[in-house]
Design an enzyme around this catalytic site. Structure first.
Site, PDB file in Angstrom:
ATOM      1  N   ASP A  77      49.147 -30.775 -10.484  1.00 43.77           N
ATOM      2  CA  ASP A  77      49.577 -31.766  -9.330  1.00 43.77           C
ATOM      3  C   ASP A  77      49.683 -30.742  -8.072  1.00 43.77           C
ATOM      4  O   ASP A  77      50.810 -30.739  -7.503  1.00 43.77           O
ATOM      5  CB  ASP A  77      51.153 -32.092  -9.782  1.00 43.77           C
TER       6      ASP A  77
ATOM      7  N   GLU B 190      50.063 -43.706  -9.182  1.00 44.79           N
ATOM      8  CA  GLU B 190      51.333 -42.963  -8.723  1.00 44.79           C
ATOM      9  C   GLU B 190      50.394 -41.637  -7.992  1.00 44.79           C
ATOM     10  O   GLU B 190      49.473 -41.742  -7.391  1.00 44.79           O
ATOM     11  CB  GLU B 190      51.530 -42.058 -10.106  1.00 44.79           C
TER      12      GLU B 190
END
Length: 508
Positions: free
Chosen positions: A74, A251
């Site tokens: 991420d 997401e």
């Protein structure tokens, strides 16, 4: 994200995405055998390249070696006005927020890492510390992140830290608390951007009454940790590729603004090899709080690629190159497809970067996850600056508007013939190189013969018609260069200004 969504048993095998994104250009013929994917050593290029005059959207090559950082998922990289890049990412222990900084993208690989915050030992913000992002807003630093609680690790919510000080590695950090939304539900992946003077928050959340793991939302902000007004749902996972792996997921939203449009990338499907990037697009002048302003691309824009050995690319961010001329895609993936057990427990997602290119219609082209090692370049014709070297049915050609980006990307690697030579390896067919044969230039597989390796090796020269470009002289036929003629590439001598121009390329 984040790494998973809800507790679940070991993930069984599921169908995987295609090895490459759907092609809009005629594809090369299928090659027999498995392409060699071993990483190659990076050589310092023989010529220092300067920025050349180029058509709109063109920019010099970006030189980075992937992966940038091991075991960091991420990833979020921002280039600040102090000249430093700042990197934060999910640590596989899910227990802290880390930062590193460097003056170059490559420098982030070896930069020391500083822990700026650790999870609580009890209560909220005590588990699953996921997906931090760092932003500089109104003179202060802010880190957005997701966290669970010690008594319920899946009570994932969005939180904010505020940092005071010029250098975020040494700043004083204070907790600003939870970002409150209309629902007290699974929420994560907060990101922020400004358009037309208005600051927005975008994020992923599970909304009551909708049978999905997470959808995408946008709202205006009153301050960096508080929403202003009601949020708008702008995307729900409904397409097949958004629901692979037994989950329905949108997401990890993030924004790239260019050409009068807002391009919002997001991640979809399970966090194994099915993970991929989707795209929403809105006009910069539209009402971003209207769901109808956002158009979802019907196909994913960045997926796993078996040829390059990259699996599950996703949860991206964007930054810029050191010269400020190129947009850079930042993302994580794994270099293997199959995972034992829950992907949440696999620590080997790596931070990677590669250049974003732009189509003639002003839309971004992410291509494919490039192989590990030196990032590839495109060879733009110096005298026909809207055209690039690409392969089609093995033959090397010169064409404009190559939307199947990887067909026009090559890695400059140590020459197969050795010495001070380079070879140009196909990005989407690793182990295949530009080589001359019967004075024509082809993309063919390395057969390890001395003839092939000589034919596929070149001396890189300063551009014959432009010192900001390059020319490639055959190692086994001195005085003969890669040169375009009639839309095809040949090996030919150069005797005049026309020949010099046709044998000169600018690397992008």
């Amino acid at each position: 994200m984040s790494a998973s969504h809800h507790p679940r048993s070991a993930v069984p095998p599921y169908p995987h995405p295609p090895a490459t994104a759907p092609r809009t250009d005629p594809p090369p013929a299928r090659h027999s055998g498995r392409a060699r994917t071993a990483a190659l050593l990076v050589l310092t290029l023989l010529a220092t390249l300067l920025t050349a005059a180029a058509p709109a959207g063109a920019a010099p090559a970006v030189r980075v070696t992937n992966p940038l950082v091991a075991q960091r998922a991420d990833p979020h990289i921002v280039r600040h006005t102090d000249g430093y890049y700042y990197l934060t990412a999910t640590a596989p222990e899910y227990d802290r927020i880390v930062l590193r900084r460097a003056t170059t993208l490559q420098g982030l690989s070896s930069a020391p890492e500083t822990v700026i915050w650790r999870r609580h030992t009890s209560g909220i913000m005590g588990a699953h510390i996921w997906a931090p992002e760092i932003h500089f807003i109104d003179g202060r630093w802010y880190v957005y992140f997701a966290a669970g609680a010690t008594d319920n690790v899946w009570a994932i919510r969005m939180y904010v830290l505020e940092g005071t000080g010029a250098n975020p590695l040494t700043a004083s950090w204070a907790e600003k608390g939870q970002i409150r939304t209309p629902w007290e539900t699974f929420a994560l992946d907060a990101s922020t951007f400004v358009t037309n003077g208005v600051r927005y928050l975008i994020w992923a959340q599970a909304e009551p009454g909708i049978a999905t793991n997470s959808n995408l939302y946008i709202a205006r902000m009153a301050n960096p940790w508080t929403l202003s007004g009601a949020p708008t749902r702008i995307a729900v996972p409904t397409l097949e590729w958004e629901m692979r792996g037994g989950v329905k997921v949108n997401e990890g939203p993030t924004v790239l603004q260019r050409n009068g449009r807002i391009f919002l990338t997001y991640s979809a499907s399970a966090t194994d090899a099915n993970y991929c990037l989707g795209l929403l697009t809105a006009s910069a002048g539209s009402d971003l709080l209207k769901a109808s302003s956002w158009v979802k691309s019907p196909q994913p824009v960045f997926t796993s690629n078996s040829a390059t050995g990259q699996w599950g690319p996703g949860h991206n961010s964007f930054t810029v190159s050191e010269d400020g001329l190129s947009d850079i895609l930042v993302y994580h993936d794994r270099n293997y497809r199959d995972i034992s057990g829950d992907p949440l427990r696999d620590p080997n997602r790596r931070t990677r970067v590669q250049k974003v290119y732009w189509n003639a219609d002003g839309t971004p082209n992410f291509g494919i996850p490039v192989p590990d090692g030196a990032t590839p370049v495109r060879l733009r014709s110096d005298n026909l600056p809207d055209r690039f070297v690409r392969h089609w049915e093995y033959r090397a050609r010169l064409e404009a508007n190559v939307t199947n980006l990887a067909d026009s990307q090559f890695r400059l690697v140590p020459g197969l013939a050795g010495g001070n030579t380079v070879s140009l390896e196909s990005t989407n067919f690793p182990g295949y190189y530009l080589r001359h044969r019967n004075w024509e230039v082809w993309v063919e597989r390395d057969d390890a013969s001395s003839t092939y390796r000589a034919d596929a090796s070149f001396v890189q020269r300063t551009g014959l018609s432009n010192p900001a470009g390059v020319s490639f002289e055959a190692v086994n036929y001195p005085g003969q260069y890669l040169r375009h003629s009639g839309g095809l590439l040949y090996l030919r001598t150069v005797a005049d200004a026309t020949g010099n121009a046709e044998a000169t390329f600018v690397l992008e």
